[in-house]
Motif scaffolding. Structure first.
Motif, short mmCIF file in Angstrom:
data_model
loop_
_atom_site.label_atom_id
_atom_site.label_comp_id
_atom_site.label_asym_id
_atom_site.label_seq_id
_atom_site.Cartn_x
_atom_site.Cartn_y
_atom_site.Cartn_z
N GLU A 61 -12.76 -22.32 -13.69
CA GLU A 61 -13.25 -22.23 -12.32
C GLU A 61 -12.79 -23.44 -11.51
OE1 GLU A 61 -14.73 -19.74 -10.60
OE2 GLU A 61 -14.33 -18.61 -12.43
N SER A 62 -12.82 -24.58 -12.14
CA SER A 62 -12.35 -25.80 -11.49
C SER A 62 -10.88 -25.67 -11.12
CB SER A 62 -12.57 -27.00 -12.42
OG SER A 62 -12.01 -28.16 -11.90
N VAL A 63 -10.09 -25.14 -12.03
CA VAL A 63 -8.65 -24.93 -11.78
C VAL A 63 -8.46 -23.97 -10.61
CG1 VAL A 63 -6.54 -23.88 -12.72
CG2 VAL A 63 -7.84 -25.49 -14.10
N LYS A 64 -9.26 -22.93 -10.55
CA LYS A 64 -9.14 -21.95 -9.46
C LYS A 64 -9.45 -22.60 -8.11
CE LYS A 64 -10.17 -17.79 -12.16
NZ LYS A 64 -11.15 -16.71 -12.41
N GLU A 65 -10.48 -23.45 -8.08
CA GLU A 65 -10.83 -24.13 -6.84
C GLU A 65 -9.71 -25.08 -6.40
OE1 GLU A 65 -13.43 -23.69 -4.73
OE2 GLU A 65 -13.88 -21.98 -6.03
N LYS A 69 -7.06 -25.06 -2.98
CA LYS A 69 -6.72 -26.23 -2.15
C LYS A 69 -5.21 -26.50 -2.18
CE LYS A 69 -11.17 -28.50 -2.97
NZ LYS A 69 -11.83 -29.62 -3.66
N PHE A 70 -4.62 -26.31 -3.36
CA PHE A 70 -3.17 -26.50 -3.51
C PHE A 70 -2.41 -25.54 -2.59
CE2 PHE A 70 0.59 -24.63 -5.60
CZ PHE A 70 1.46 -25.70 -5.51
N ARG A 71 -2.82 -24.29 -2.57
CA ARG A 71 -2.13 -23.29 -1.75
C ARG A 71 -2.25 -23.61 -0.25
NH1 ARG A 71 -0.03 -19.79 -5.00
NH2 ARG A 71 -0.99 -19.27 -6.98
N VAL A 72 -3.43 -24.07 0.16
CA VAL A 72 -3.62 -24.47 1.56
C VAL A 72 -2.69 -25.64 1.89
CG1 VAL A 72 -5.27 -25.49 3.19
CG2 VAL A 72 -5.98 -23.59 1.72
N SER A 99 -0.43 -31.51 -9.89
CA SER A 99 -0.51 -32.38 -11.06
C SER A 99 -1.89 -32.30 -11.71
CB SER A 99 -0.20 -33.82 -10.63
OG SER A 99 -0.31 -34.68 -11.72
N GLU A 100 -2.93 -32.27 -10.89
CA GLU A 100 -4.30 -32.15 -11.38
C GLU A 100 -4.47 -30.86 -12.19
OE1 GLU A 100 -8.32 -32.51 -9.17
OE2 GLU A 100 -6.87 -33.58 -7.90
N ILE A 101 -3.91 -29.77 -11.65
CA ILE A 101 -4.00 -28.47 -12.34
C ILE A 101 -3.31 -28.54 -13.70
CG2 ILE A 101 -3.20 -26.07 -12.26
CD1 ILE A 101 -3.70 -26.18 -9.19
N ARG A 102 -2.11 -29.13 -13.74
CA ARG A 102 -1.39 -29.25 -15.01
C ARG A 102 -2.19 -30.05 -16.03
NH1 ARG A 102 3.04 -29.75 -11.54
NH2 ARG A 102 3.00 -32.03 -11.67
#
Length: 191
Positions: A61-65, A69-72, A99-102
């Motif tokens: 869920e954290s990754v999705k959030e 934000k990344f897409r925006v 980078s955070e997502i990775r």
């Protein structure tokens, strides 16, 4: 070599054939599946697995959030109506979020692998403990009956046929062993 093996087999089974030996059978699979502790252990393992899965779900869920934000930020970085400074700032933000997502996904994969191994080890350990209790009980019953041999009828050979083709039903001690194993307890429902 074949003659030696044949002699060993004959030496072992001649006393059996002469009727001097008492042979009993047991269905270990049935004992394991019907033992009240088996369902208790399975339920504990499933609860532990759910705890690990819940943690991974929260991380996901954290990754999705962060991905939203990344897409925006990525859209802003590519928006030509914004100033060059705003696009550069958005691009840096998008890179930081990517980078955070990775990092989180790498952590999730490591966590998942570690917990999968822990669960496999726990399952094997608990299964071995249960099998030790079951076989001890089988030995106790067999010794009480003065049995010389106990054969497990639940196993199959390489050709997928029972290892023991026939045994008198009166030789089966499965129900006696199960009664002792479950004495005073009722197996929980297995999920």
């Amino acid at each position: 070599m074949k003659k030696i093996i044949l002699l060993i087999v004959v030496a072992v089974f001649i006393p059996v054939c002469s009727g001097a030996q008492k042979i009993t059978t047991v269905n270990i699979e049935k004992l394991f599946n019907s033992y009240y502790k088996t369902s208790q252990v399975e339920n504990i393992i499933k609860k532990q697995a759910q705890v690990y899965q819940n943690y991974l779900n929260k991380k996901l869920e954290s990754v999705k959030e962060i991905d939203k934000k990344f897409r925006v930020a990525l859209d802003k970085a590519q928006n030509v109506t914004l100033s060059s400074d705003e696009r550069t700032k958005a691009a840096k933000e998008a890179e930081k979020l990517s980078s955070e997502i990775r990092v989180i996904r790498t952590e999730m994969e490591a966590y998942s692998n570690e917990k999968r191994k822990e669960m496999a080890n726990m399952t094997m350990k608990k299964r071995a403990e249960l099998m030790q209790e079951i076989t001890a009980c089988v030995r106790k019953v067999a010794e009480g009956m003065a049995a010389d041999f106990v054969f497990d009828v639940s196993g199959k050979t390489a050709h997928q046929i029972p290892a023991l083709i026939y045994a008198k039903p009166s030789a089966d001690i499965t129900s006696q062993v199960l009664k002792i194993l479950n004495q005073g307890n009722v197996p929980e429902k297995r999920n």
